[in-house]
Design a protein around this motif. Structure first.
Motif, PDB file in Angstrom:
ATOM      1  N   HIS A 110      26.178  32.941  38.335  1.00 57.79           N
ATOM      2  CA  HIS A 110      27.035  33.880  37.603  1.00 57.79           C
ATOM      3  C   HIS A 110      27.015  33.552  36.115  1.00 57.79           C
ATOM      4  O   HIS A 110      27.062  34.447  35.266  1.00 57.79           O
ATOM      5  N   ALA A 119      36.466  34.506  48.270  1.00 56.82           N
ATOM      6  CA  ALA A 119      36.334  35.649  47.364  1.00 56.82           C
ATOM      7  C   ALA A 119      35.182  35.438  46.389  1.00 56.82           C
ATOM      8  O   ALA A 119      34.421  36.367  46.089  1.00 56.82           O
ATOM      9  N   LEU A 120      35.024  34.191  45.896  1.00 56.91           N
ATOM     10  CA  LEU A 120      33.932  33.897  44.973  1.00 56.91           C
ATOM     11  C   LEU A 120      32.582  34.043  45.656  1.00 56.91           C
ATOM     12  O   LEU A 120      31.637  34.588  45.075  1.00 56.91           O
ATOM     13  N   TYR A 123      31.820  37.577  45.873  1.00 60.76           N
ATOM     14  CA  TYR A 123      31.568  38.068  44.513  1.00 60.76           C
ATOM     15  C   TYR A 123      30.145  37.747  44.077  1.00 60.76           C
ATOM     16  O   TYR A 123      29.437  38.588  43.521  1.00 60.76           O
ATOM     17  N   ASN A 176      27.674  39.976  45.521  1.00 58.62           N
ATOM     18  CA  ASN A 176      27.934  41.392  45.214  1.00 58.62           C
ATOM     19  C   ASN A 176      28.403  42.165  46.437  1.00 58.62           C
ATOM     20  O   ASN A 176      28.196  43.375  46.545  1.00 58.62           O
ATOM     21  N   TRP A 184      31.720  41.958  47.474  1.00 53.59           N
ATOM     22  CA  TRP A 184      33.103  42.363  47.187  1.00 53.59           C
ATOM     23  C   TRP A 184      33.437  41.945  45.770  1.00 53.59           C
ATOM     24  O   TRP A 184      33.199  40.811  45.391  1.00 53.59           O
ATOM     25  N   ARG A 185      33.965  42.852  44.994  1.00 52.07           N
ATOM     26  CA  ARG A 185      34.183  42.597  43.568  1.00 52.07           C
ATOM     27  C   ARG A 185      35.655  42.378  43.241  1.00 52.07           C
ATOM     28  O   ARG A 185      36.113  42.634  42.133  1.00 52.07           O
ATOM     29  N   LEU A 223      37.322  39.721  42.565  1.00 51.68           N
ATOM     30  CA  LEU A 223      37.600  38.815  41.461  1.00 51.68           C
ATOM     31  C   LEU A 223      37.471  39.504  40.106  1.00 51.68           C
ATOM     32  O   LEU A 223      37.983  39.009  39.099  1.00 51.68           O
ATOM     33  N   ALA A 224      36.789  40.645  40.076  1.00 51.88           N
ATOM     34  CA  ALA A 224      36.671  41.380  38.820  1.00 51.88           C
ATOM     35  C   ALA A 224      38.042  41.844  38.336  1.00 51.88           C
ATOM     36  O   ALA A 224      38.259  42.007  37.130  1.00 51.88           O
ATOM     37  N   GLY A 230      35.769  35.160  36.919  1.00 50.57           N
ATOM     38  CA  GLY A 230      36.290  34.975  38.266  1.00 50.57           C
ATOM     39  C   GLY A 230      35.903  33.636  38.852  1.00 50.57           C
ATOM     40  O   GLY A 230      36.664  33.028  39.606  1.00 50.57           O
TER      41      GLY A 230
END
Length: 231
Positions: free
Chosen positions: A19, A87-88, A91, A94, A96-97, A99-100, A142
């Protein structure tokens, strides 16, 4: 706090640094065209900001635990930290977004910091690069927020700073390599297969941590794979 507790945080930083290739890759590549020592100065400033944020998180959490049921608050932090790792992982893949949304919230702070960052551009000295890195460490991210959730578990400012140091050192190889290889590495790290592999690794840490919190996995060797020993 022992080294076994810092190892998973380091690995999360290492895997999650794909990231960083998008967030910091451009500025690191630009610095490398000026002078490579400036890349080191930039990263020293960035990691220093992570440590300060970790110290604040660890200190605040330690104070909260002293005013509440320690076991209950610690367990809540533990669930939060491992849910953030899941969640990370999603993320990074790609998948689930979510954390955006946190990054959007952090942009309110960044709007006040960004003008100061411009005063250090171009970062043509080590001092400027260090100052720029110090400011860039507060960029809404995130991945950093996920790491800070682990710092909440530390219970003290010193341990929170140590956790974020381990995380920052995990991100360092990628950003040093970006300074050397530039766009070629940046493109390679954005490949779907690489993102999925790294995302699964981080997600795995979170799943194991939640399983341990629920009492499903208790062996001592799990200290090497979970954020902190389950109390």
């Amino acid at each position: 706090m022992n080294g076994a507790q810092l190892l998973p945080v380091f690995v999360v930083g290492l895997a999650g640094s794909i990231h960083c290739a998008g967030m910091c890759g451009g500025i690191v590549t630009a610095l490398s065209t000026t002078a490579r020592p400036h890349v080191l100065a930039y990263n020293a400033g960035r990691i220093g900001s992570y440590m300060l944020a970790g110290a604040l998180a660890g200190g605040l959490a330690g104070g909260a635990r002293s005013m509440a049921s320690m076991a209950g608050v610690q367990l809540s932090f533990y669930w939060l930290a491992n849910a953030m790792l899941i969640a990370l992982g999603l993320y990074l893949m790609n998948a689930w977004r979510g954390l955006a949304v946190l990054e959007q919230g952090g942009r309110a702070l960044w709007r006040h910091i960004a003008p100061a960052a411009k005063t250090f551009m171009p970062a043509d000295t080590a001092a400027k690069a260090f100052a720029l890195g110090t400011l860039w460490g507060w960029l809404p991210c995130g991945m950093v927020y996920s790491a800070l959730a682990t710092a909440l578990l530390s219970g003290s400012a010193a341990d929170g700073a140590a956790m974020m140091l381990a995380f920052g050192l995990g991100t360092l190889p990628m950003l040093i390599a970006l300074g050397l290889l530039g766009a070629r590495l940046q493109q390679a790290m954005q490949r779907r297969s690489v993102r999925i592999a790294c995302g699964l690794l981080v997600l795995g840490f979170g799943v194991l941590g939640l399983a341990r919190a629920a009492g499903g996995i208790t062996p001592d060797w799990m200290d090497m794979l979970c954020l902190t020993p389950h109390q």
